[in-house]
Design a protein around this motif. Structure first.
Motif, mmCIF file in Angstrom:
data_model
loop_
_atom_site.group_PDB
_atom_site.id
_atom_site.type_symbol
_atom_site.label_atom_id
_atom_site.label_comp_id
_atom_site.label_asym_id
_atom_site.label_seq_id
_atom_site.Cartn_x
_atom_site.Cartn_y
_atom_site.Cartn_z
ATOM 1 N N ALA A 260 -33.371 -65.702 67.781
ATOM 2 C CA ALA A 260 -33.885 -67.056 68.009
ATOM 3 C C ALA A 260 -35.328 -66.995 68.490
ATOM 4 O O ALA A 260 -35.741 -66.038 69.142
ATOM 5 C CB ALA A 260 -33.028 -67.774 69.049
ATOM 6 N N GLU B 227 -20.934 -71.166 64.833
ATOM 7 C CA GLU B 227 -20.780 -70.521 66.132
ATOM 8 C C GLU B 227 -19.386 -70.649 66.711
ATOM 9 O O GLU B 227 -18.891 -69.737 67.373
ATOM 10 C CB GLU B 227 -21.831 -71.015 67.134
ATOM 11 N N ARG C 291 -31.329 -59.993 72.447
ATOM 12 C CA ARG C 291 -31.087 -60.918 71.338
ATOM 13 C C ARG C 291 -29.588 -61.142 71.138
ATOM 14 O O ARG C 291 -29.186 -62.169 70.601
ATOM 15 C CB ARG C 291 -31.715 -60.374 70.058
ATOM 16 N N GLN C 292 -28.775 -60.174 71.557
ATOM 17 C CA GLN C 292 -27.325 -60.318 71.427
ATOM 18 C C GLN C 292 -26.710 -60.976 72.660
ATOM 19 O O GLN C 292 -25.745 -61.727 72.547
ATOM 20 C CB GLN C 292 -26.691 -58.942 71.194
ATOM 21 N N SER D 33 -26.964 -60.631 66.357
ATOM 22 C CA SER D 33 -28.303 -60.712 66.926
ATOM 23 C C SER D 33 -28.844 -62.092 66.582
ATOM 24 O O SER D 33 -29.001 -62.428 65.412
ATOM 25 C CB SER D 33 -29.195 -59.613 66.339
ATOM 26 N N GLN D 34 -29.122 -62.889 67.613
ATOM 27 C CA GLN D 34 -29.433 -64.296 67.362
ATOM 28 C C GLN D 34 -30.826 -64.506 66.790
ATOM 29 O O GLN D 34 -31.077 -65.474 66.095
ATOM 30 C CB GLN D 34 -29.248 -65.096 68.658
ATOM 31 N N MET E 113 -25.655 -70.047 62.742
ATOM 32 C CA MET E 113 -25.690 -71.074 63.779
ATOM 33 C C MET E 113 -24.730 -72.230 63.443
ATOM 34 O O MET E 113 -24.282 -72.939 64.318
ATOM 35 C CB MET E 113 -27.108 -71.631 63.938
ATOM 36 N N CYS F 173 -29.392 -70.018 74.036
ATOM 37 C CA CYS F 173 -28.362 -69.175 73.449
ATOM 38 C C CYS F 173 -27.491 -70.005 72.507
ATOM 39 O O CYS F 173 -27.140 -71.142 72.809
ATOM 40 C CB CYS F 173 -27.523 -68.563 74.574
ATOM 41 N N MET F 174 -27.120 -69.442 71.369
ATOM 42 C CA MET F 174 -26.333 -70.180 70.378
ATOM 43 C C MET F 174 -24.956 -70.565 70.910
ATOM 44 O O MET F 174 -24.335 -71.503 70.412
ATOM 45 C CB MET F 174 -26.167 -69.352 69.103
ATOM 46 N N TRP F 175 -24.462 -69.838 71.938
ATOM 47 C CA TRP F 175 -23.142 -70.145 72.486
ATOM 48 C C TRP F 175 -23.194 -71.319 73.467
ATOM 49 O O TRP F 175 -22.164 -71.726 73.996
ATOM 50 C CB TRP F 175 -22.571 -68.925 73.206
#
Length: 471
Positions: free
Chosen positions: A197, A163, A237-238, A194-195, A160, A203-205
């Motif tokens: 989270a 990113e 997750r992706q 695969s995040q 994270m 979402c990490m993005w």
């Protein structure tokens, strides 16, 4: 008159090009590249036969396209310079300071980030690329190569924090893939992290380095540029921003001619890799087996594939589910024992999993399987292991161990049992994890370290077995 100069002659067997190529497989790229120039015949015959390249520095990939293209037959690239790692101590919730886990903290190598995609673009037969650290074992990479759809990039637990760099890498790879510079056989989808989270986390993005909320363009870009077959295999997750049904629509719209065959191939692949778990089966409930099960999340994936056009009556499906397939049958339990997935010539499956598969319209019937009612606690492997341990408990040794425990900590043993009972009842019973949880909570209550408590592990084990209900 000067004596004539002696010519050096090489003695020993002359190896054919394919054996030289196998030898180069085991060298790092910066070692193998100079060797290809020892002679014109070697340069012409050996490098195209090399199937694997191993890279130990990002700088070594900064070579001309002509030099990299010597290895035009390479299928696997193992990069051991993507990350370097250290360790940090990490507290587990409100556990005492002594109870810590070591976690990796990762730093991404700038040279590798800069050079890896241009380097891979010179390998027309590339299928697999693993990006790892110098500490990554070759055996781990080989295992990942043949493990279905596991991520082949060591982004680390702290990805994270990276990113933006990871996004730049994926954008570069997607552009090269869509323009045809990267091999179309390359499993680029396996680079997508695969995040993992927590549910409901964004979402990490969607955030930048300042933590501000952004619109996610990455999920859509990945679905539009990765090979359609790989898009179908990506999970929530992706690609958290695009529902599974929409991912299927995007993938099929990009290759309408092969739409149904691709969907069916993915459907069969999903069924080949159905999950499994340990179980004990009737009539004696005394032997460990491995049941094949279909979780609700997996069932949802299968349903989406069929709704999008996959053929639920394809002959491979029945063959996969019913017929005995030797591949993967000896997958071990956590204790290292081989796990048998068939009994009496039939695959072991829970009734609940069978109903889910039957409702999807597959060509199966009840008599094809050994169906087990997993609501019966006698089939629960975790309870079975506790029952077996309790049956093997030596009463005299247990008594002496508990006396040493009581003397060491001067505690009321009935209170200890009550605390252990509450700890066991506070969550699902999982054989090893339940024991670990009891150890952590006792250490916290007694204000000691886990290491100190391990000196009394026989006593704790006896108290756990006496305190729990394992029926």
């Amino acid at each position: 008159m000067a004596p004539p100069t002696k010519k050096l002659k090489l003695s020993g067997p002359v190896l054919p090009p394919d054996l030289w190529a196998k030898a180069l497989d085991y060298l790092y790229f910066d070692e193998a590249l100079p060797l290809t120039a020892v002679s014109k015949s070697f340069l012409r015959e050996v490098p195209p036969l090399v199937k694997r390249l191993r890279v130990r520095s990002g700088e070594s990939m900064a070579v001309s396209s002509v030099a990299a293209a010597r290895f035009c037959g390479v299928e696997d690239v193992h990069v051991f310079s993507f990350t370097d790692s250290g360790y940090i101590a990490h507290d587990m919730g409100n556990l005492p300071p002594e109870v810590r886990l070591d976690e990796h903290t990762y730093h991404l190598d700038e040279a590798t980030l800069r050079n890896v995609v241009p380097f891979l673009s010179n390998l027309p037969k590339l299928e697999f690329c693993y990006l790892g650290s110098p500490s990554t074992k070759e055996s781990e990479v080989r295992a990942t190569r043949f493990t279905r759809w596991s991520t082949t990039v060591e982004f680390g637990e702290h990805r994270m924090f990276h990113e933006e760099k990871v996004a730049t890498l994926l954008e570069s790879a997607c552009l090269a893939f869509s323009q045809g510079r990267l091999s179309q056989q390359f499993a680029l989808g396996r680079w997508v992290p695969s995040q993992l989270a927590p549910e409901g986390r964004r979402c990490m993005w969607k955030k930048n380095s300042d933590g501000a909320e952004l619109e996610c363009r990455m999920c859509n870009m990945l679905c539009q540029n990765i090979a359609p077959l790989d898009v179908m295999k990506l999970d929530d997750r992706q690609i958290p921003c695009i529902p599974e049904s929409e991912r299927m629509r995007i993938a099929t719209s990009r290759n309408k001619d092969r739409c149904q065959s691709m969907l069916t191939d993915v459907l069969v692949d999903e069924l080949v890799h159905l999950g499994g778990s340990a179980i004990v089966i009737p009539p004696d409930y005394s032997t460990e087996y491995r049941q094949t099960h279909c979780k609700e999340s997996k069932c949802s994936k299968l349903k989406s594939l069929i709704s999008a056009g996959a053929n639920a009556k394809d002959g491979r499906i029945r063959q996969t589910l019913v017929e005995r397939c030797e591949k993967g049958l000896d997958r071990p339990f956590g204790n290292g024992k081989p796990a048998r997935t068939f009994a009496g010539g039939k695959r072991i499956m829970s009734i609940e999993s069978y109903r889910r598969l039957e409702d999807l319209g597959f060509d199966i019937c009840e008599s094809d399987f050994l169906l087990v009612d997993t609501s019966d606690n006698r089939t629960n492997w975790h309870l079975f292991m506790f029952r077996k341990d309790k049956a093997q408990l030596d009463p005299e040794k247990a008594r002496l161990a508990k006396e040493r425990f009581q003397a060491a900590f001067n505690v009321d043993m009935e209170e200890v049992k009550q605390r252990i009972k509450r700890s066991i009842a506070s969550g699902d019973i999982l054989y090893l994890l339940t024991e670990m949880k009891v150890h952590w909570r006792l250490a916290e209550w007694l204000n000691i370290s886990i290491a100190d408590l391990k000196e009394h592990k026989e006593a704790v084990k006896a108290l756990i077995l006496e305190s729990g209900s394992w029926e």
